[in-house]
Scaffold this motif. Structure first.
Motif, PDB file in Angstrom:
ATOM      1  N   GLU A  65       0.827  -1.207   0.000  1.00 36.69           N
ATOM      2  CA  GLU A  65       0.000   0.000   0.000  1.00 36.69           C
ATOM      3  C   GLU A  65       0.864   1.261   0.000  1.00 36.69           C
ATOM      4  O   GLU A  65       0.496   2.286  -0.594  1.00 36.69           O
ATOM      5  N   GLY A  66       2.009   1.162   0.661  1.00 35.32           N
ATOM      6  CA  GLY A  66       2.936   2.292   0.651  1.00 35.32           C
ATOM      7  C   GLY A  66       3.413   2.600  -0.755  1.00 35.32           C
ATOM      8  O   GLY A  66       3.496   3.776  -1.168  1.00 35.32           O
ATOM      9  N   ILE A  67       3.710   1.566  -1.495  1.00 42.56           N
ATOM     10  CA  ILE A  67       4.150   1.769  -2.886  1.00 42.56           C
ATOM     11  C   ILE A  67       2.997   2.317  -3.724  1.00 42.56           C
ATOM     12  O   ILE A  67       3.157   3.244  -4.529  1.00 42.56           O
ATOM     13  N   ALA A  68       1.825   1.712  -3.514  1.00 39.25           N
ATOM     14  CA  ALA A  68       0.674   2.103  -4.334  1.00 39.25           C
ATOM     15  C   ALA A  68       0.265   3.551  -4.091  1.00 39.25           C
ATOM     16  O   ALA A  68      -0.272   4.206  -4.999  1.00 39.25           O
ATOM     17  N   SER A  69       0.506   4.019  -2.881  1.00 38.75           N
ATOM     18  CA  SER A  69       0.081   5.397  -2.579  1.00 38.75           C
ATOM     19  C   SER A  69       1.194   6.414  -2.835  1.00 38.75           C
ATOM     20  O   SER A  69       1.017   7.604  -2.574  1.00 38.75           O
ATOM     21  N   SER A  70       2.322   5.940  -3.328  1.00 42.36           N
ATOM     22  CA  SER A  70       3.444   6.862  -3.549  1.00 42.36           C
ATOM     23  C   SER A  70       3.239   7.680  -4.820  1.00 42.36           C
ATOM     24  O   SER A  70       2.449   7.318  -5.706  1.00 42.36           O
ATOM     25  N   GLU A  71       3.968   8.761  -4.869  1.00 44.19           N
ATOM     26  CA  GLU A  71       3.911   9.622  -6.062  1.00 44.19           C
ATOM     27  C   GLU A  71       4.402   8.881  -7.287  1.00 44.19           C
ATOM     28  O   GLU A  71       3.929   9.089  -8.409  1.00 44.19           O
ATOM     29  N   THR A  72       5.360   8.001  -7.060  1.00 48.68           N
ATOM     30  CA  THR A  72       5.902   7.223  -8.179  1.00 48.68           C
ATOM     31  C   THR A  72       4.803   6.408  -8.832  1.00 48.68           C
ATOM     32  O   THR A  72       4.688   6.354 -10.067  1.00 48.68           O
ATOM     33  N   ALA A  73       3.987   5.747  -7.961  1.00 46.12           N
ATOM     34  CA  ALA A  73       2.916   4.919  -8.512  1.00 46.12           C
ATOM     35  C   ALA A  73       1.932   5.775  -9.281  1.00 46.12           C
ATOM     36  O   ALA A  73       1.448   5.375 -10.361  1.00 46.12           O
ATOM     37  N   VAL A  74       1.644   6.946  -8.737  1.00 46.36           N
ATOM     38  CA  VAL A  74       0.713   7.840  -9.445  1.00 46.36           C
ATOM     39  C   VAL A  74       1.316   8.257 -10.787  1.00 46.36           C
ATOM     40  O   VAL A  74       0.627   8.277 -11.826  1.00 46.36           O
ATOM     41  N   SER A  75       2.599   8.567 -10.759  1.00 48.18           N
ATOM     42  CA  SER A  75       3.271   8.966 -12.005  1.00 48.18           C
ATOM     43  C   SER A  75       3.196   7.870 -13.048  1.00 48.18           C
ATOM     44  O   SER A  75       2.960   8.116 -14.238  1.00 48.18           O
ATOM     45  N   ILE A  76       3.437   6.633 -12.564  1.00 44.57           N
ATOM     46  CA  ILE A  76       3.382   5.514 -13.502  1.00 44.57           C
ATOM     47  C   ILE A  76       1.970   5.353 -14.050  1.00 44.57           C
ATOM     48  O   ILE A  76       1.760   5.119 -15.246  1.00 44.57           O
ATOM     49  N   ALA A  77       0.989   5.472 -13.129  1.00 42.60           N
ATOM     50  CA  ALA A  77      -0.400   5.239 -13.538  1.00 42.60           C
ATOM     51  C   ALA A  77      -0.817   6.208 -14.630  1.00 42.60           C
ATOM     52  O   ALA A  77      -1.539   5.836 -15.564  1.00 42.60           O
TER      53      ALA A  77
END
Lengths: 589, 299
Positions: A65-77
């Protein structure tokens, strides 16, 4: 084996059996208690492992969940091109301590894979159909790596940015390192079977140190869990090397069996405890046996002493000492037995005295009758002769001298007969003690037969001697034994007035390997005797004949008895009779 | 590819490590602006990228990964696709397995677009031809789509022992591409293991440079580079295509991607671009905005 020995054996066996039973009971209860404690310990471990799994799962969920909520994950999405993020999963998994991490686009295509970087753009369709991943938490999953399949504890989270979705699926392998982090108490270990193939594969069984040796032995337990999908127990091995195994199934998110976790508990401690108990039991048993033997020695002595005294007294009674009594020292059954024994011997003595008295009276009566009979015969001619002499003196004085001469001659003859009769009675009364010397009974028999040859021929009796060449000289009084043999031969001749056959046999009696006595039989083919006649045959003054004193067989019995021998008769009416004499080494006494 | 001889003279040469060129005062096209060019060789692309970021180099070669990390606004020089990346079956493998189905299956299994878009960061062009599209004009007619199903069909009758092969890759930077090819092959039914020793491999992941903008000469140079028979001379496009098709017909070489030469350029470098479409260096019109010792100066 004496009664006391048997009694001691019974006591000893009872003590040993009691100790053995106690030992078995203690061992059984100990095993039950151990296994109960073992079951509790395993249950506690299972609970602990469940908690550990839950904790690990929570950590994985938090990391994902930490990864999923990170800015990186948002950037990838929201990125128009995922290609530039192909290495992102590796970096994120390293940063969050995950063995496995995949970033997956909303259409299921892998954006980046930490465990298999080359799998980008491959589809992970299971993510789209998994429902509420947040609610599911961590779960077991079969994961494919370049090196093969592994079992992993996985969690999934989603990043939503507008209409774009990015799945973050990460986890940790259930491998040797994972097992090594589970705290196991001493004597226990945890094993994991990764159910990754359709068939049982021994290589998939690992523990904290790696692949397990002799893994094939675990197959029955694993197959049981694979088939039932329930917990199962089993014991493998024997002795101190044995292990108790408790297996529980590990199910995946599709309720498929992905693994079998096994808690192996060494039975070394139990075996050691049992060995210690056995050792103690042996010591206690040995001490119990010694004490038991001592106690049984003392108890049997108390119990058997009066019995032994009774047995000895009974022996003395059997030997003729009918007046024997035993000491009555208790009021129990033994005391009652002793009192009954004393009453019995008292009655025996009284009855014997009465019998002796009656026999004595009967003997005197028989003697009187026989004396009267014997004396009456010569007295009647004496009376006639004297009356003739008186009549001749009164009526025929001239012939008196001639009558007197004839009468005195008759008187002297009859007086002589009276003298003989008195002499025979006197002889029986004055039977001398035997003078022992080695006697060759074969020779004695031969001489006797030779002596009676004319008489036998006259009586039309065929005489025959069957002599045992092994017979050695036996200690006896030769003169008395000659008399015995002659009496028996005369008795046989009298029994065969119509002629017949007379057989005298000698047989050597054995004592051990050496001849030690003689058995002699005088058999006739006369009319035989009834059982009653046989019973009274050796009674003094008893005879079945019309003549004789009835002392012949009585004298024979007396002589044999003086030689410590034995005489008996075997006969049946119409089948003749055999008189048996046995003289043994006792004749030396 | 250095092509500085016209404007610079070689001043120092350390084989495989360093080359220093100095301006040719007597150059026919005039003295170059730069006094000298110092070329460091054998440095990993990643290190070159760092050198560029730290200002220790003015022009560096960029790989796909380094291209991603370029600072916004950084200038990039890119040539036309001049290198062909291909799978090349070794003669040893061909001797072992004469059956072309394995080679064809591997060619069909490779997902070129995925490699191009992700691992190559869309540099160059996906291609099934030896010659780049910009040279031949017909490269697009050679198929590039992967077909794992057909690959599996081709392999269906082959024993498992013949479905195992090694893929050699000498350049560590190309290993992700090799791994992806191995993964594609795996799903097609081939067991491909990636090894660094290319000499012993059944098949190698190789690159060859297009030596000329002339199609016929370029094809001949590529055939020579891949150890293929020399193609017949063709004057027409059709003839050239037929010659090229004949070269790759047996799948002994499987073209994958045509790649450009890409360079990161420091803001200090002015002028240019310093490379031609064929990737040749032409530094004579470049100059450095700030003077740095040993690397040249303002014209």
């Amino acid at each position: 084996m004496t009664f006391r020995t048997r009694l001691m054996l019974v006591f000893t066996v009872a003590v040993v059996a009691a100790v053995a039973v106690v030992e078995l009971l203690v061992a059984s209860r100990t095993r039950e208690a151990f296994e109960s404690v073992e079951a509790q310990r395993v249950r506690a471990l299972v609970d602990q492992v469940h908690r550990d799994f839950a904790r690990r799962g929570l950590e994985i969920v938090q990391a994902v969940e930490g990864i999923a909520s990170s800015e990186t994950a948002v950037s990838i999405a929201i990125a128009p091109d995922y290609g530039r993020f192909v290495d992102e999963a590796a970096a994120q998994s390293a940063a969050h301590g995950l063995d496995l991490l995949e970033l997956v686009a909303g259409d299921g295509a892998i954006v980046s894979s930490a465990q298999w970087p080359a799998r980008f753009a491959f589809k992970e369709d299971w993510l789209a159909g998994g429902g509420d991943w947040k609610a599911r938490g961590a779960f077991l999953k079969r994961e494919e790596l370049p090196t093969g399949f592994v079992l992993a504890l996985v969690a999934v989270s989603q990043t939503r940015a507008g209409d774009r979705t990015l799945y973050v699926a990460g986890g940790q392998q259930l491998d040797r390192e994972f097992l090594s982090t589970l705290a196991m108490p001493a004597g226990m270990r945890v094993l994991l079977y990764r159910n990754l193939d359709a068939q049982f594969s021994p290589g998939e069984i690992i523990d904290a140190s790696g692949p397990v040796a002799h893994a094939a032995a675990l197959r029955p337990l694993i197959d049981q869990v694979r088939n039932s999908r329930r917990e199962a127990d089993s014991t493998l091995g024997s002795g101190a090397e044995a292990e108790t195994l408790h297996a529980l199934p590990l199910l995946g998110y599709e309720n498929n069996l992905l693994g079998v976790l096994m808690f192996a508990s060494s039975r070394r401690e139990l075996v050691s405890l049992e060995a210690s108990l056995l050792q103690t039991g042996i010591v206690v048993a040995a001490a119990g046996i010694v004490v038991g033997i001592g106690l049984s020695w003392w108890a049997t002595a108390r119990v058997t002493r009066p019995v032994r005294q009774l047995a000895e007294s009974a022996g003395r009674v059997a030997a003729g000492n009918w007046g024997t009594t035993v000491e009555v020292s208790s009021a129990d059954e033994i005391g009652q037995l002793a009192r009954a024994f004393n009453r019995m011997t008292h009655e025996l003595v009284a009855q014997r005295e009465r019998l002796v008295q009656a026999e004595r009276v009967a003997a005197w009566r028989e003697l009187a009758r026989r004396l009267a009979h014997e004396l009456k015969n010569p007295l009647f001619p004496l009376q006639i002769t004297v009356e003739n002499m008186q009549r001749a003196r009164e009526r025929y004085p001239g012939q008196f001298d001639e009558v007197f001469r004839e009468g005195t001659a008759t008187l002297l003859a009859e007086l002589d007969k009276l003298k003989q009769i008195v002499g025979r009675f006197s002889d029986f009364a004055k039977m001398p003690a035997p003078e022992m010397q080695p006697v060759d009974f074969n020779k004695l028999v031969s001489e006797t037969m030779k002596l009676f040859d004319p008489q036998l021929a006259q009586a039309r009796i065929a005489g025959r001697a069957e002599l045992d060449p092994r017979l050695r000289p036996v200690q006896a009084d030769q003169e008395q034994m000659t008399r015995v043999l002659r009496n028996l031969v005369l008795n046989a001749i009298d029994a065969m007035p119509q002629g017949g056959a007379l057989t005298i046999r000698t047989m050597a009696m054995q004592t051990g390997a050496l001849p030690a006595g003689v058995r002699m039989a005088v058999s006739d083919t006369g009319q035989g005797l009834t059982p009653e006649e046989c019973a009274r045959l050796f009674t003094p003054y008893y005879t079945t004949k019309t003549h004789g004193t009835g002392l012949g067989l009585a004298i024979v019995q007396s002589v044999v008895s003086d030689h410590h021998g034995r005489i008996w008769v075997e006969s049946e009416p119409g089948k003749g009779a055999s008189f048996w004499i046995e003289l043994g080494s006792d004749g030396d006494r | 590819m250095p092509d500085l001889a016209a404007a610079f003279n070689i001043a120092r040469w350390e084989a495989g490590r360093r080359a220093v060129y100095e301006a040719n005062e007597n150059s026919a096209r005039g003295r170059p602006y730069l006094d000298s060019v110092d070329i460091q060789m054998g440095k990993p692309l990643h290190d070159q990228s760092i050198d560029l970021e730290l200002g220790r180099a003015d022009i560096v070669e960029l790989g796909p990964s380094e291209l991603l990390r370029q600072t916004a606004g950084r200038r990039v020089w890119s040539s036309s696709p001049v290198r062909v990346m291909a799978l090349l079956f070794s003669p040893r493998f061909s001797a072992r397995f004469e059956d072309a189905r394995i080679r064809e299956a591997l060619a069909l299994a490779v997902d070129r677009p995925a490699i191009h878009s992700v691992l190559m960061q869309r540099q160059g062009e996906v291609s099934g031809a030896l010659l780049p599209q910009w040279i031949s004009g017909y490269a697009f007619v050679f198929p590039t789509a992967s077909d794992a199903a057909r690959a599996r069909t081709l392999l269906a009758d082959l024993p498992q022992g013949q479905r195992t092969l090694s893929l050699g890759v000498e350049d560590a930077a190309d290993r992700p591409i090799a791994e992806r090819i191995a993964l594609n092959a795996r799903y097609a039914g081939l067991a491909v293991s990636v090894i660094p020793q290319a000499a012993n491999a059944d098949v190698r992941l190789v690159q060859a440079r297009v030596g000329s903008a002339d199609p016929a000469r370029a094809l001949a140079s590529l055939a020579a580079a891949f150890g293929l028979p020399e193609p017949p001379h063709a004057d027409s496009a059709d003839g050239l295509e037929a010659a090229e098709r004949a070269l790759i017909e047996g799948f002994r070489v499987v073209p994958l991607i045509h790649l450009p030469d890409v360079y990161g350029v420091s803001p200090r470098v002015k002028g240019g671009p310093g490379i031609t479409p064929l990737g040749e260096w032409h530094f004579e019109n470049l100059w450095i905005a700030e003077s740095r010792s040993g690397e040249g100066g303002r014209p």
